[in-house]
Design an enzyme around this catalytic site. Structure first.
Site, PDB file in Angstrom:
ATOM      1  N   ALA A  33       0.841  -1.199   0.000  1.00 33.49           N
ATOM      2  CA  ALA A  33       0.000   0.000   0.000  1.00 33.49           C
ATOM      3  C   ALA A  33       0.869   1.240   0.000  1.00 33.49           C
ATOM      4  O   ALA A  33       2.074   1.167   0.268  1.00 33.49           O
ATOM      5  CB  ALA A  33      -0.888   0.003   1.241  1.00 33.49           C
ATOM      6  N   ASN A  34       0.248   2.382  -0.307  1.00 26.43           N
ATOM      7  CA  ASN A  34       0.908   3.682  -0.134  1.00 26.43           C
ATOM      8  C   ASN A  34       0.559   4.215   1.252  1.00 26.43           C
ATOM      9  O   ASN A  34      -0.457   3.849   1.819  1.00 26.43           O
ATOM     10  CB  ASN A  34       0.369   4.684  -1.139  1.00 26.43           C
ATOM     11  CG  ASN A  34       0.877   4.450  -2.542  1.00 26.43           C
ATOM     12  OD1 ASN A  34       0.938   3.315  -2.999  1.00 26.43           O
ATOM     13  ND2 ASN A  34       1.228   5.520  -3.212  1.00 26.43           N
ATOM     14  N   ARG A  35       1.368   5.132   1.729  1.00 26.79           N
ATOM     15  CA  ARG A  35       1.024   5.854   2.944  1.00 26.79           C
ATOM     16  C   ARG A  35      -0.053   6.874   2.614  1.00 26.79           C
ATOM     17  O   ARG A  35       0.143   7.727   1.749  1.00 26.79           O
ATOM     18  CB  ARG A  35       2.241   6.654   3.418  1.00 26.79           C
ATOM     19  CG  ARG A  35       3.109   5.936   4.356  1.00 26.79           C
ATOM     20  CD  ARG A  35       4.167   6.888   4.875  1.00 26.79           C
ATOM     21  NE  ARG A  35       5.448   6.199   4.967  1.00 26.79           N
ATOM     22  CZ  ARG A  35       5.723   5.296   5.893  1.00 26.79           C
ATOM     23  NH1 ARG A  35       4.848   4.997   6.820  1.00 26.79           N
ATOM     24  NH2 ARG A  35       6.895   4.698   5.908  1.00 26.79           N
ATOM     25  N   SER A  36      -1.189   6.793   3.292  1.00 24.47           N
ATOM     26  CA  SER A  36      -2.229   7.808   3.143  1.00 24.47           C
ATOM     27  C   SER A  36      -3.214   7.651   4.284  1.00 24.47           C
ATOM     28  O   SER A  36      -3.733   6.565   4.516  1.00 24.47           O
ATOM     29  CB  SER A  36      -2.966   7.629   1.810  1.00 24.47           C
ATOM     30  OG  SER A  36      -4.155   8.395   1.804  1.00 24.47           O
TER      31      SER A  36
END
Ligand code: CTP
Ligand code: CA
Length: 223
Positions: A33-36
């Site tokens: 995942a991306n950081r968000s």
């Protein structure tokens, strides 16, 4: 309050907002995942609803609670997010604030991958669909206003201006997410709005203030 009372400049307008990260499974217990946190996308959806818009909020697994007064569509992966957006069309505007994973694992395992002595797993990736580019490029049913985001760590305006052209969207909201700024995961944002007329740097402010300003600009553009 305006929205709740049925007034507001975006009354009768339908806006799709994507938000949060996507999770791409490796096996049933692991993902990439991306950081968000989902904070900026959530604030934008809330601000649009407050101006009276009918908001379809397509969100990956976020850390902040979802906004009120929106149609909530929770998703996990980029492919699910694209399908949810396509189902939500047509719309007057679409704002793509999600941090979509660029790649997914080519074949996620259906059982947990176990550790084995002396061997490391290797993952094969394939590229995810680009939701912003797909919607921007629609020849039929393209929302009249398509807004993308660009999280950059360097050469923000230059990279974001190139991204606007590459994706075919109308506006790009560029933000500087280099580590020193504290913007990732923080309460404030410093953005530059890139439109066909050029780049406008907005002063650093709370994510809710940035969201309200963007929502007002969207309302102006649609009237
Ligand atoms: N986006 C999307 N679908 C993807 C990837 C990105 O809809 N598969 C959208 C994001 O929501 C954002 C915009 O595209 O509005 C820009 O995302 P970004 O990751 O900055 O752009 P990329 O083209 O993926 O470029 P980069 O190599 O910098 O990650
Ligand atoms: Ca990306």
């Amino acid at each position: 309050v305006e929205g709740a009372l049925g007034g507001g400049p975006l009354r009768g307008r339908r806006v799709i907002v994507t938000s949060g990260p996507t999770h791409e499974p490796i096996d049933p217990v692991r993902y990439i995942a991306n950081r968000s946190s989902g904070a900026q996308g959530t604030a934008i959806a809330q601000a649009l609803a407050a101006l009276g818009a009918e908001v379809v909020f397509v969100t990956g697994p976020a850390q902040v609670p979802p906004p009120r007064n929106v149609q909530l569509v929770p998703v996990e992966t980029a492919q699910e997010m694209l399908e949810a957006v396509q189902t939500a069309l047509p719309a007057d505007a679409a704002v793509f604030a999600a941090a979509v994973a660029d790649w997914r694992v080519a074949e996620a395992a259906d059982r947990k991958i176990k550790k084995t002595p002396d061997t490391l797993p290797s993952l094969e990736f394939v590229e995810n669909p680009d939701i912003l580019a797909t919607v921007s490029g629609l020849s039929e049913g393209r929302p009249p206003l398509v807004v993308g985001f660009a999280a950059e760590t360097n050469d923000v305006v230059e990279n974001a201006t190139a991204k606007r052209a590459r994706k075919g969207c109308d506006w790009i909201v560029a933000n500087d997410v280099s580590p020193g700024t504290g913007i990732m995961g923080g309460r404030e944002n410093a953005v530059t709005l890139i439109t066909p007329d050029g780049a406008e740097a907005w002063e650093r402010a709370g994510k809710d203030v940035v969201a309200a300003r963007l929502a007002r600009r969207i309302a102006e553009a649609l009237t």
